[in-house]
Scaffold this motif. Sequence first.
Motif, PDB file in Angstrom:
ATOM      1  N   SER A 280       0.681  -1.293  -0.067  1.00  0.00           N
ATOM      2  CA  SER A 280      -0.148   0.103  -0.053  1.00  0.00           C
ATOM      3  C   SER A 280       0.873   1.261  -0.083  1.00  0.00           C
ATOM      4  CB  SER A 280      -0.891  -0.021   1.150  1.00  0.00           C
ATOM      5  OG  SER A 280      -1.672   1.088   1.204  1.00  0.00           O
ATOM      6  N   ALA A 281       1.962   1.206   0.789  1.00  0.00           N
ATOM      7  CA  ALA A 281       2.868   2.446   1.055  1.00  0.00           C
ATOM      8  C   ALA A 281       3.655   2.439  -0.525  1.00  0.00           C
ATOM      9  CB  ALA A 281       3.932   2.238   1.904  1.00  0.00           C
ATOM     10  N   VAL A 282       3.803   1.425  -1.217  1.00  0.00           N
ATOM     11  CA  VAL A 282       4.588   1.285  -2.533  1.00  0.00           C
ATOM     12  C   VAL A 282       3.635   1.989  -3.389  1.00  0.00           C
ATOM     13  CG1 VAL A 282       5.344   0.065  -4.463  1.00  0.00           C
ATOM     14  CG2 VAL A 282       6.049  -0.406  -2.019  1.00  0.00           C
ATOM     15  N   LEU A 283       2.374   1.517  -3.547  1.00  0.00           N
ATOM     16  CA  LEU A 283       1.238   2.121  -4.268  1.00  0.00           C
ATOM     17  C   LEU A 283       1.302   3.791  -4.145  1.00  0.00           C
ATOM     18  CD1 LEU A 283      -1.285  -0.539  -4.289  1.00  0.00           C
ATOM     19  CD2 LEU A 283      -0.036  -0.100  -5.950  1.00  0.00           C
ATOM     20  N   PHE A 284       1.219   4.225  -2.759  1.00  0.00           N
ATOM     21  CA  PHE A 284       1.073   5.654  -2.400  1.00  0.00           C
ATOM     22  C   PHE A 284       2.289   6.547  -3.172  1.00  0.00           C
ATOM     23  CE2 PHE A 284       2.411   8.748   0.377  1.00  0.00           C
ATOM     24  CZ  PHE A 284       1.628   9.954   0.222  1.00  0.00           C
ATOM     25  N   VAL A 285       3.614   5.920  -2.890  1.00  0.00           N
ATOM     26  CA  VAL A 285       4.876   6.578  -3.444  1.00  0.00           C
ATOM     27  C   VAL A 285       4.660   6.600  -4.852  1.00  0.00           C
ATOM     28  CG1 VAL A 285       7.204   6.556  -3.447  1.00  0.00           C
ATOM     29  CG2 VAL A 285       5.892   6.039  -1.209  1.00  0.00           C
ATOM     30  N   ALA A 286       4.228   5.479  -5.484  1.00  0.00           N
ATOM     31  CA  ALA A 286       4.160   5.218  -7.029  1.00  0.00           C
ATOM     32  C   ALA A 286       3.629   6.657  -7.635  1.00  0.00           C
ATOM     33  CB  ALA A 286       3.615   3.951  -7.456  1.00  0.00           C
ATOM     34  N   SER A 287       2.448   7.099  -6.867  1.00  0.00           N
ATOM     35  CA  SER A 287       1.665   8.090  -7.586  1.00  0.00           C
ATOM     36  C   SER A 287       2.376   9.275  -7.432  1.00  0.00           C
ATOM     37  CB  SER A 287       0.622   8.436  -6.495  1.00  0.00           C
ATOM     38  OG  SER A 287       0.719   8.996  -5.320  1.00  0.00           O
ATOM     39  N   LEU A 288       3.593   9.450  -6.832  1.00  0.00           N
ATOM     40  CA  LEU A 288       4.524  10.691  -7.123  1.00  0.00           C
ATOM     41  C   LEU A 288       5.419  10.718  -8.098  1.00  0.00           C
ATOM     42  CD1 LEU A 288       5.106  10.860  -3.034  1.00  0.00           C
ATOM     43  CD2 LEU A 288       3.229  11.895  -4.314  1.00  0.00           C
ATOM     44  N   ILE A 289       5.611   9.529  -8.719  1.00  0.00           N
ATOM     45  CA  ILE A 289       6.558   9.387 -10.035  1.00  0.00           C
ATOM     46  C   ILE A 289       5.957   9.576 -11.258  1.00  0.00           C
ATOM     47  CG2 ILE A 289       8.346   7.834 -11.052  1.00  0.00           C
ATOM     48  CD1 ILE A 289       8.318   6.323  -8.481  1.00  0.00           C
TER      49      ILE A 289
ATOM     50  N   VAL B 104       1.230  11.284 -16.445  1.00  0.00           N
ATOM     51  CA  VAL B 104       0.664  10.198 -15.800  1.00  0.00           C
ATOM     52  C   VAL B 104       1.643   9.811 -14.995  1.00  0.00           C
ATOM     53  CG1 VAL B 104      -0.770   9.663 -17.802  1.00  0.00           C
ATOM     54  CG2 VAL B 104       1.626   8.656 -17.665  1.00  0.00           C
ATOM     55  N   HIS B 105       1.189   8.817 -13.703  1.00  0.00           N
ATOM     56  CA  HIS B 105       2.067   8.114 -12.849  1.00  0.00           C
ATOM     57  C   HIS B 105       2.027   6.753 -12.890  1.00  0.00           C
ATOM     58  CE1 HIS B 105      -1.206   7.110 -10.199  1.00  0.00           C
ATOM     59  NE2 HIS B 105      -1.528   8.407 -10.277  1.00  0.00           N
ATOM     60  N   LEU B 106       3.019   6.114 -12.081  1.00  0.00           N
ATOM     61  CA  LEU B 106       3.015   4.624 -12.151  1.00  0.00           C
ATOM     62  C   LEU B 106       1.936   4.096 -11.514  1.00  0.00           C
ATOM     63  CD1 LEU B 106       6.886   4.140 -11.638  1.00  0.00           C
ATOM     64  CD2 LEU B 106       5.632   3.777 -13.716  1.00  0.00           C
ATOM     65  N   LEU B 107       1.172   2.940 -11.773  1.00  0.00           N
ATOM     66  CA  LEU B 107       0.104   2.417 -11.021  1.00  0.00           C
ATOM     67  C   LEU B 107       0.743   1.391 -10.020  1.00  0.00           C
ATOM     68  CD1 LEU B 107      -2.340   2.423 -13.679  1.00  0.00           C
ATOM     69  CD2 LEU B 107      -1.962   4.318 -12.165  1.00  0.00           C
ATOM     70  N   LEU B 108       1.574   0.398 -10.676  1.00  0.00           N
ATOM     71  CA  LEU B 108       2.001  -0.694  -9.843  1.00  0.00           C
ATOM     72  C   LEU B 108       0.908  -1.884  -9.728  1.00  0.00           C
ATOM     73  CD1 LEU B 108       4.771   0.734  -8.127  1.00  0.00           C
ATOM     74  CD2 LEU B 108       5.075  -0.186 -10.373  1.00  0.00           C
ATOM     75  N   GLY B 109      -0.246  -1.594 -10.393  1.00  0.00           N
ATOM     76  CA  GLY B 109      -1.427  -2.602  -9.927  1.00  0.00           C
ATOM     77  C   GLY B 109      -1.270  -4.200 -10.368  1.00  0.00           C
ATOM     78  N   GLY B 110      -0.465  -4.491 -11.452  1.00  0.00           N
ATOM     79  CA  GLY B 110      -0.259  -5.652 -11.835  1.00  0.00           C
ATOM     80  C   GLY B 110       0.633  -6.395 -10.863  1.00  0.00           C
ATOM     81  N   LEU B 111       1.715  -5.816 -10.307  1.00  0.00           N
ATOM     82  CA  LEU B 111       2.638  -6.265  -9.190  1.00  0.00           C
ATOM     83  C   LEU B 111       1.976  -6.473  -7.758  1.00  0.00           C
ATOM     84  CD1 LEU B 111       5.565  -7.187  -8.019  1.00  0.00           C
ATOM     85  CD2 LEU B 111       5.885  -4.885  -7.517  1.00  0.00           C
ATOM     86  N   ALA B 112       0.980  -5.369  -7.578  1.00  0.00           N
ATOM     87  CA  ALA B 112       0.375  -5.378  -6.202  1.00  0.00           C
ATOM     88  C   ALA B 112      -0.768  -6.865  -6.424  1.00  0.00           C
ATOM     89  CB  ALA B 112      -0.437  -4.223  -5.984  1.00  0.00           C
ATOM     90  N   GLY B 113      -1.356  -6.804  -7.519  1.00  0.00           N
ATOM     91  CA  GLY B 113      -2.219  -8.081  -7.589  1.00  0.00           C
ATOM     92  C   GLY B 113      -1.963  -9.183  -7.693  1.00  0.00           C
ATOM     93  N   ILE B 114      -0.548  -9.390  -8.178  1.00  0.00           N
ATOM     94  CA  ILE B 114       0.225 -10.745  -8.173  1.00  0.00           C
ATOM     95  C   ILE B 114       0.458 -11.209  -6.649  1.00  0.00           C
ATOM     96  CG2 ILE B 114       2.350 -11.801  -8.667  1.00  0.00           C
ATOM     97  CD1 ILE B 114       2.366 -10.246 -11.448  1.00  0.00           C
ATOM     98  N   VAL B 115       0.885 -10.239  -6.014  1.00  0.00           N
ATOM     99  CA  VAL B 115       1.570 -10.795  -4.708  1.00  0.00           C
ATOM    100  C   VAL B 115       0.238 -10.692  -3.796  1.00  0.00           C
ATOM    101  CG1 VAL B 115       3.010  -9.775  -2.793  1.00  0.00           C
ATOM    102  CG2 VAL B 115       3.930  -9.507  -4.994  1.00  0.00           C
ATOM    103  N   LEU B 116      -0.675  -9.744  -3.725  1.00  0.00           N
ATOM    104  CA  LEU B 116      -1.668  -9.479  -2.620  1.00  0.00           C
ATOM    105  C   LEU B 116      -3.091 -10.257  -3.043  1.00  0.00           C
ATOM    106  CD1 LEU B 116      -1.465  -5.723  -1.698  1.00  0.00           C
ATOM    107  CD2 LEU B 116      -0.276  -7.692  -0.734  1.00  0.00           C
ATOM    108  N   GLY B 117      -3.510 -10.410  -4.165  1.00  0.00           N
ATOM    109  CA  GLY B 117      -4.691 -11.065  -4.378  1.00  0.00           C
ATOM    110  C   GLY B 117      -5.826 -10.285  -3.970  1.00  0.00           C
ATOM    111  N   TRP B 118      -6.800 -10.759  -3.378  1.00  0.00           N
ATOM    112  CA  TRP B 118      -7.874 -10.181  -2.880  1.00  0.00           C
ATOM    113  C   TRP B 118      -7.544  -8.741  -2.146  1.00  0.00           C
ATOM    114  CZ3 TRP B 118     -12.784  -9.590  -4.713  1.00  0.00           C
ATOM    115  CH2 TRP B 118     -13.432 -10.493  -5.513  1.00  0.00           C
TER     116      TRP B 118
END
Length: 202
Positions: free
Chosen positions: A44-53, A62-76
């Motif tokens: 969650s912190a990584v997703l927050f920081v990604a919005s600043l790039i 536009v900014h990085l989303l990192l949704g694919g990585l988060a979905g792979i690691v976290l699932g629901w």
Amino acid sequence: MAHIPDGVLSNPVLVAGAIVSTVGVAFGLKGLDPVRVPRVAVLSAVLFVASLIHLPAGLASVHLLLGGLAGIVLGWSVFPAMLVALVLQAVLFGFGGLVVLGVNTMDMAVPALLAGLLFRLAWRDGSPRRAAILGGLAGGGGVLLTAVMVACMLGLSGREFETAARLVVVAHVPVMAVEAVFTAAAVSLLARVKPEMLARAS
């Protein structure tokens, strides 16, 4: 414009987004055991920081989303992780809004969840090389689906947003490429040093 601001979307779209996100967060919290809480917090912190790039995209950025990585690691669990990140982004930096929080969470978390699910279905042999390829597809595909969902939410809220909807998809093309490479590298590393993070997610 992955973060839709308040006052743009129609009421039916807002209600639909709130319902989907509420269900997703409920499932994510239900399957979240105490051992995995730190992992969700870190992502969650990584997703927050990604919005600043920010990356330049024509007249906008536009900014990085990192949704694919988060979905792979976290699932629901990506639903509550996304929700927390989006709340902080809205409150601290004015990215998006609070009324539209349900739609923004849905637009980010649903593609992430699907990317993670498809990755785990296709990654069977534990190969880091295969993980990298699938991770790249998940990273780029997650961005594409998020952009399409944002465009659909705008389009469903009025014909006056159709141009903006098309621009959202076009503007996220470079983000797709960046995230595909980043996610491929990150997932390949995880496959080598901690493959259990890729094989199991709630």
